[in-house]
Design an enzyme around this catalytic site. Structure first.
Site, mmCIF file in Angstrom:
data_model
loop_
_atom_site.group_PDB
_atom_site.id
_atom_site.type_symbol
_atom_site.label_atom_id
_atom_site.label_comp_id
_atom_site.label_asym_id
_atom_site.label_seq_id
_atom_site.Cartn_x
_atom_site.Cartn_y
_atom_site.Cartn_z
ATOM 1 N N CYS A 84 0.858 -1.178 0.000
ATOM 2 C CA CYS A 84 0.000 0.000 0.000
ATOM 3 C C CYS A 84 0.896 1.230 0.000
ATOM 4 C CB CYS A 84 -0.987 -0.008 1.168
ATOM 5 S SG CYS A 84 -0.260 0.036 2.791
ATOM 6 N N ASP A 116 -5.179 0.729 5.358
ATOM 7 C CA ASP A 116 -6.036 1.072 6.487
ATOM 8 C C ASP A 116 -6.336 2.568 6.519
ATOM 9 O OD1 ASP A 116 -5.891 -1.550 7.144
ATOM 10 O OD2 ASP A 116 -4.770 -1.298 8.998
ATOM 11 N N CYS A 140 2.120 -16.269 0.528
ATOM 12 C CA CYS A 140 3.200 -15.322 0.441
ATOM 13 C C CYS A 140 3.807 -15.106 1.784
ATOM 14 C CB CYS A 140 2.710 -14.104 -0.306
ATOM 15 S SG CYS A 140 1.945 -12.704 0.539
ATOM 16 N N ASP A 141 -0.474 -10.906 6.210
ATOM 17 C CA ASP A 141 -0.759 -9.756 6.418
ATOM 18 C C ASP A 141 -1.514 -9.221 5.464
ATOM 19 O OD1 ASP A 141 -0.222 -7.461 8.556
ATOM 20 O OD2 ASP A 141 -0.580 -6.760 7.007
ATOM 21 N N CYS A 217 2.862 4.551 8.540
ATOM 22 C CA CYS A 217 2.545 5.613 9.493
ATOM 23 C C CYS A 217 3.651 5.705 10.550
ATOM 24 C CB CYS A 217 1.202 5.342 10.162
ATOM 25 S SG CYS A 217 -0.140 5.108 8.974
ATOM 26 N N GLU A 470 -11.333 -1.254 12.478
ATOM 27 C CA GLU A 470 -10.690 -0.419 13.498
ATOM 28 C C GLU A 470 -11.481 0.869 13.704
ATOM 29 O OE1 GLU A 470 -6.065 -1.793 12.729
ATOM 30 O OE2 GLU A 470 -6.768 0.128 11.952
ATOM 31 N N SER A 496 -7.063 1.023 15.924
ATOM 32 C CA SER A 496 -5.812 1.240 15.210
ATOM 33 C C SER A 496 -4.688 1.473 16.200
ATOM 34 C CB SER A 496 -5.954 2.472 14.306
ATOM 35 O OG SER A 496 -4.694 2.976 13.928
#
Length: 582
Positions: A84, A116, A140, A141, A217, A470, A496
């Site tokens: 992402c 998210d 391969c 969260d 983040c 969340e 979160s």
């Protein structure tokens, strides 16, 4: 959150010094010689060697890097780009080149990856936790937990590489901004009078909170929490979790992967050799020390399940009772992961914990050396800095994550309480079944300063959400509107890692299956004690039984597709919300 997995995961940079942990390998492009005796291509040879697999080999010859039988004999490693963040694809290219130099053929491929930050506050959040299982199921969260679960299930040599943390943004009068600043901006706008000046501040905050260089983040939110936990378990290169995405050391880390991967193949070091019971205990200790996300409870239990280890919520409480909270990091503090990197990164923090006998340095790591051996070259914790407090002067003498039980959550729930909003809370319930109604209540002023209120958000658990969305939108509005000392939030969904304030999530049993959280009514008094670890509504058993008889199950919010399958398979939050058995 961004990830690569080798079977690999996208990593934050670590210094080149940290990578001098493996032996030099064969010259670039050297394939496995039969005389070596041990196959490095122990899996791919099943399609690259037999004459009966001509069609498989024909298709491989059509791929980059396969031009001869010698090329077919090289070990082949998948590079799973769990994206992402746009920079992860370029990091994957660096890793592929590193593998080539070490005589390994790398193949990049993509998996699903829910952002998210973009989906927060919408029904899209229902797919966030559920994507963890899709990623793991695609071998391969969500993102890092899914990668580690996949590695644990496959139990083939693999590394997790973290894409790195984002550096903070800034604007006038706000020198340190991140995505949580953007979430809180609306609550601050309301508190400031919702006038033209407040709108200018809100807009500037939103425009400048996230930087274009990419990265996860910046605070001790879920991405940085899980990356740090993976490093404490030995599943990443040293320093992977703490270097910002835009730093040159990140590229150096990716360029070092091939050598490390070759060493793992030669020594046949597998994820289950690394992710042991002691490794998970290291991860839990580091999570408590750093003030990490409550999601770590959910994810570490699920990852442990993937390698056949039983972790329970009580294991987290046991660590929380004996380990202090010492990192002054966002969301409740003032620093971000870049500041941790500047004082030596997670290796420095781990070295400090090892010196104080809080973690086990004997666990195996992806480097082929023990964690303690890796940390020998780490810098000591510098004097004079206040990002990481000394153990003798903690922010809180016990962990911030507390496992609460009581008549609201007889199966347990997870709270994140730093002590900055107190250790106990009593207030009257305001019951909501979705976040939009909470937003309206705060906008209208019906939730007021000076009135102790417990916001109860329910029918948002693994089955009811579905997918345990969340509640960062809600907690950000509470904190942004200046209600942090007056409002607690309780949910059967999740929070979160960017959440702070008096919050309690993961309530078990959830409302959808008839848990007591479904029986709470407006005005019920709720008492939360983060010292005694209890959460109760002051309602008699007789009244609860009457309410239970009147309660009716609800229809699932979706009745087809992947989320419907998830509802049918998923366990409760105290069991890690897993989908592949008890």
């Amino acid at each position: 959150m961004s990830t690569l997995s080798l079977r690999l995961r996208a990593a934050a940079p670590a210094s080149k010094r940290a990578f001098s942990t493996t032996p030099k390998v064969a010259r670039e492009g050297t394939p496995l010689a039969p005389s070596e005796g041990k196959r490095l291509n122990r899996y791919s040879h099943q399609i690259t060697s037999p004459k009966t697999q001509g069609a498989s080999q024909a298709m491989l010859y059509a791929t980059d890097g396969i031009d001869s039988p010698e090329d077919l004999a090289k070990p082949m490693v998948g590079i799973a780009n769990v994206c992402c963040n746009k920079h992860v694809l370029s990091l994957g290219t660096l890793i592929k080149s590193s593998l080539t130099r070490s005589g390994i053929t790398g193949y990049q491929f993509g998996t699903v990856g829910v952002s998210d930050g973009i989906s927060m506050g919408t029904f899209g959040m229902s797919y966030s936790l559920q994507s963890r299982d899709l990623i793991a199921d695609s071998a391969c969260d969500k993102n890092m937990p899914g990668v580690l679960m996949a590695l644990g299930r496959l139990n083939r040599p693999g590394i997790m590489v973290y894409g790195g943390t984002m550096q903070p943004g800034s604007c006038a009068d706000q020198p340190v901004l991140d995505v949580v600043s953007a979430f809180q901006s609306y609550g601050k706008y309301l508190e400031s009078g919702a006038d033209e000046a407040a709108e200018r501040v809100r807009l500037e905050t939103v425009r400048n909170s996230c930087r274009r260089e990419g990265g996860a983040c910046g605070g001790m939110y879920t991405a940085n929490t899980m990356a740090s936990a993976a490093e404490a378990m030995g599943m990443t290169l040293p320093g992977s979790s703490s270097t910002p995405a835009a730093y040159p050391e990140k590229k150096a880390e990716c360029e070092a992967v091939g050598e490390v991967m070759r060493n793992m193949l030669e020594k046949d070091i597998k994820p289950r050799d690394i992710m042991t019971r002691e490794a998970f205990e290291n991860a839990i200790v580091l999570t408590m020390i750093l003030g990490g996300s409550t999601n770590a409870v959910l994810h570490l239990i699920a990852i442990a399940h993937s390698v056949g280890i039983k972790l329970s919520i009580d294991d987290f409480q046991s660590v929380s009772d004996r380990v202090p909270f010492i990192a002054d990091l966002k969301p409740s503090g003032k620093y971000v992961m870049e500041d941790v990197h500047k004082i030596g990164g997670i290796p420095t923090v781990l070295k400090y914990l090892l010196e104080n006998k809080l973690i086990n340095g004997d666990i195996m790591t992806v480097t082929g050396k023990t964690l303690g051996e890796n940390l020998e070259s780490a810098k000591p914790l510098p004097h004079g800095q206040d990002v990481i407090r000394p153990l003798s002067s903690p922010i809180k003498p016990t962990g911030h994550i507390r496992i609460l039980k009581g008549n609201i959550a007889p199966g347990g729930c997870v709270s994140k309480i730093t002590g900055k909003e107190g250790l106990t809370f009593e207030g009257k319930a305001r019951v909501f079944d979705n976040e939009d109604d909470v937003t309206e209540a705060i906008q209208s002023g019906s939730i007021k300063k000076g009135e102790k209120t417990v916001i109860v958000l329910r029918y948002l658990g693994p089955k009811g959400g579905p997918g345990m969305p969340e509640m960062l939108k809600t907690t950000s509005m509470v904190m942004g509107a200046g209600l942090g000392l007056d409002v607690a939030c309780v949910t059967d969904g999740r929070f979160s890692g960017g959440t702070h304030g008096f919050t309690v999530g993961h309530v078990v049993p959830e409302a959808f299956v008839g848990g007591n959280i479904a029986l709470i009514e407006d005005g019920d008094v709720i008492y939360i004690d983060a010292v005694k670890n209890t959460i109760d509504m002051r309602v008699s058993d007789e009244v609860l039984e009457q309410r239970r008889k009147a309660w009716k199950p609800r229809e699932p919010k979706v009745k087809q597709g992947t989320l419907y399958k998830y509802i049918k398979l998923v366990t409760n939050a105290s069991e890690g919300a897993i989908t592949d058995g008890p």
